[in-house]
Design a protein around this motif. Structure first.
Motif, PDB file in Angstrom:
ATOM      1  N   TRP A 271     -78.496  20.249 -41.061  1.00 34.28           N
ATOM      2  CA  TRP A 271     -77.172  19.901 -40.533  1.00 34.28           C
ATOM      3  C   TRP A 271     -76.324  21.163 -40.499  1.00 34.28           C
ATOM      4  O   TRP A 271     -76.206  21.870 -41.496  1.00 34.28           O
TER       5      TRP A 271
ATOM      6  N   SER B 251     -72.446  22.764 -39.273  1.00 35.10           N
ATOM      7  CA  SER B 251     -71.077  22.511 -38.850  1.00 35.10           C
ATOM      8  C   SER B 251     -70.619  23.731 -38.052  1.00 35.10           C
ATOM      9  O   SER B 251     -70.331  24.781 -38.616  1.00 35.10           O
TER      10      SER B 251
ATOM     11  N   ILE C  74     -73.626  15.570 -33.003  1.00 34.00           N
ATOM     12  CA  ILE C  74     -73.192  14.288 -33.571  1.00 34.00           C
ATOM     13  C   ILE C  74     -71.668  14.217 -33.483  1.00 34.00           C
ATOM     14  O   ILE C  74     -70.969  15.064 -34.045  1.00 34.00           O
ATOM     15  N   SER C  75     -71.188  13.219 -32.772  1.00 32.52           N
ATOM     16  CA  SER C  75     -69.739  13.093 -32.584  1.00 32.52           C
ATOM     17  C   SER C  75     -69.283  11.688 -32.947  1.00 32.52           C
ATOM     18  O   SER C  75     -69.872  10.696 -32.499  1.00 32.52           O
ATOM     19  N   ASP C  76     -68.233  11.606 -33.774  1.00 30.85           N
ATOM     20  CA  ASP C  76     -67.639  10.318 -34.140  1.00 30.85           C
ATOM     21  C   ASP C  76     -66.417   9.988 -33.287  1.00 30.85           C
ATOM     22  O   ASP C  76     -65.803   8.938 -33.455  1.00 30.85           O
ATOM     23  N   ASP C  77     -66.079  10.921 -32.390  1.00 31.58           N
ATOM     24  CA  ASP C  77     -64.910  10.715 -31.525  1.00 31.58           C
ATOM     25  C   ASP C  77     -65.337   9.912 -30.297  1.00 31.58           C
ATOM     26  O   ASP C  77     -66.055  10.414 -29.419  1.00 31.58           O
ATOM     27  N   HIS C  78     -64.908   8.655 -30.240  1.00 35.08           N
ATOM     28  CA  HIS C  78     -65.281   7.790 -29.119  1.00 35.08           C
ATOM     29  C   HIS C  78     -64.269   7.857 -27.979  1.00 35.08           C
ATOM     30  O   HIS C  78     -64.438   7.174 -26.960  1.00 35.08           O
TER      31      HIS C  78
ATOM     32  N   THR D 172     -68.361  13.974 -25.711  1.00 33.01           N
ATOM     33  CA  THR D 172     -69.083  14.718 -26.751  1.00 33.01           C
ATOM     34  C   THR D 172     -69.021  16.214 -26.457  1.00 33.01           C
ATOM     35  O   THR D 172     -69.281  16.640 -25.323  1.00 33.01           O
TER      36      THR D 172
ATOM     37  N   SER E 227     -70.479  18.899 -35.424  1.00 29.65           N
ATOM     38  CA  SER E 227     -71.652  18.644 -36.262  1.00 29.65           C
ATOM     39  C   SER E 227     -72.910  18.660 -35.407  1.00 29.65           C
ATOM     40  O   SER E 227     -72.964  18.051 -34.342  1.00 29.65           O
TER      41      SER E 227
ATOM     42  N   ASN F  22     -77.236  18.319 -35.652  1.00 30.13           N
ATOM     43  CA  ASN F  22     -78.433  17.986 -36.416  1.00 30.13           C
ATOM     44  C   ASN F  22     -79.640  18.652 -35.770  1.00 30.13           C
ATOM     45  O   ASN F  22     -79.837  18.550 -34.554  1.00 30.13           O
TER      46      ASN F  22
END
Length: 210
Positions: free
Chosen positions: A26, A28, A54-58, A62, A115, A117
């Motif tokens: 992983w 950053s 990896i994105s948590d922002d919807h 991305t 992020s 992976n």
């Protein structure tokens, strides 16, 4: 109580787990700058890696990144720009440190760190055993034995590589020690010559004064 076949199967499974080299990394990535991962790999080894952002922002799209993989001698093996995921696969043609670098290419609407992976596999862990099984029509114990054979070959090749590296380091160490020894002898010789010259000069000086 486990039967002999079960014990052998468990030992085989444990051995394969130890021998396989598969690593999930992983990273950053900062908004500006580059982050790299490297691994020392010997010659003629299969390398396979997948990377994905990896994105948590919807709300925002991305972020996209760029990736570059180089060989120990600086040759470019893989280069991608403006991607959210990718894959590189190659067989090493030279032994040494292989470097994979990643950076945000500017398409980062949300700002901040990104992020990433990376699933990095080498050697026997990168081999497609499902394809081998279908092609050679093998399964079960025979397939596991084939995996074990591949693992043993990989260990043998790795030992030969480590042996060659040790020999190279020993040669470098011996060469360095020889140079240091000659430098010490030369330094001692220069000191002796300077001392003799000083004594001779002082002797002449006092002879002229007397």
């Amino acid at each position: 109580m486990a039967t002999g076949a079960n014990v052998r199967a468990m030992l085989l499974l444990a051995l394969m787990c130890v021998l396989q080299r598969s690593e999930a990394v992983w990273l950053s990535l900062p908004a500006s700058g580059t982050k790299c991962v490297s691994e020392e790999i010997q010659n003629n080894v299969v390398v396979l890696a997948d990377y994905v952002v990896i994105s948590d922002d919807h709300v925002n799209p991305t972020p996209t990144i760029s990736a570059k993989v180089t060989s120990p001698y600086g040759n470019s093996i893989h280069h991608q720009e403006n991607v959210t995921h990718g894959q590189f696969a190659f067989t090493t043609s030279e032994g040494g440190n292989y470097l994979a670098c990643f950076w945000v290419d500017g398409h980062n609407p949300g700002g901040g760190d990104v992020s990433l992976n990376i699933d990095w596999r080498t050697g026997i862990a990168a081999k497609d055993w499902d394809s081998v099984a279908r092609k050679e029509k093998i399964e079960g114990v025979e397939l596991e034995l084939r995996k074990l054979e591949g693992a043993v070959e990989a260990i043998h090749e790795n030992l030969l590589y480590l042996k060659s590296r040790e020999a190279e380091m020993r040669i470098v160490s011996e060469t360095t020690n020889a140079r240091v020894a000659w430098f010490s002898i030369m330094s001692l010789g220069v000191c002796i010559l300077v001392s003799i010259a000083q004594i001779w000069h002082l002797k002449l000086y006092f002879q002229k004064k007397s």
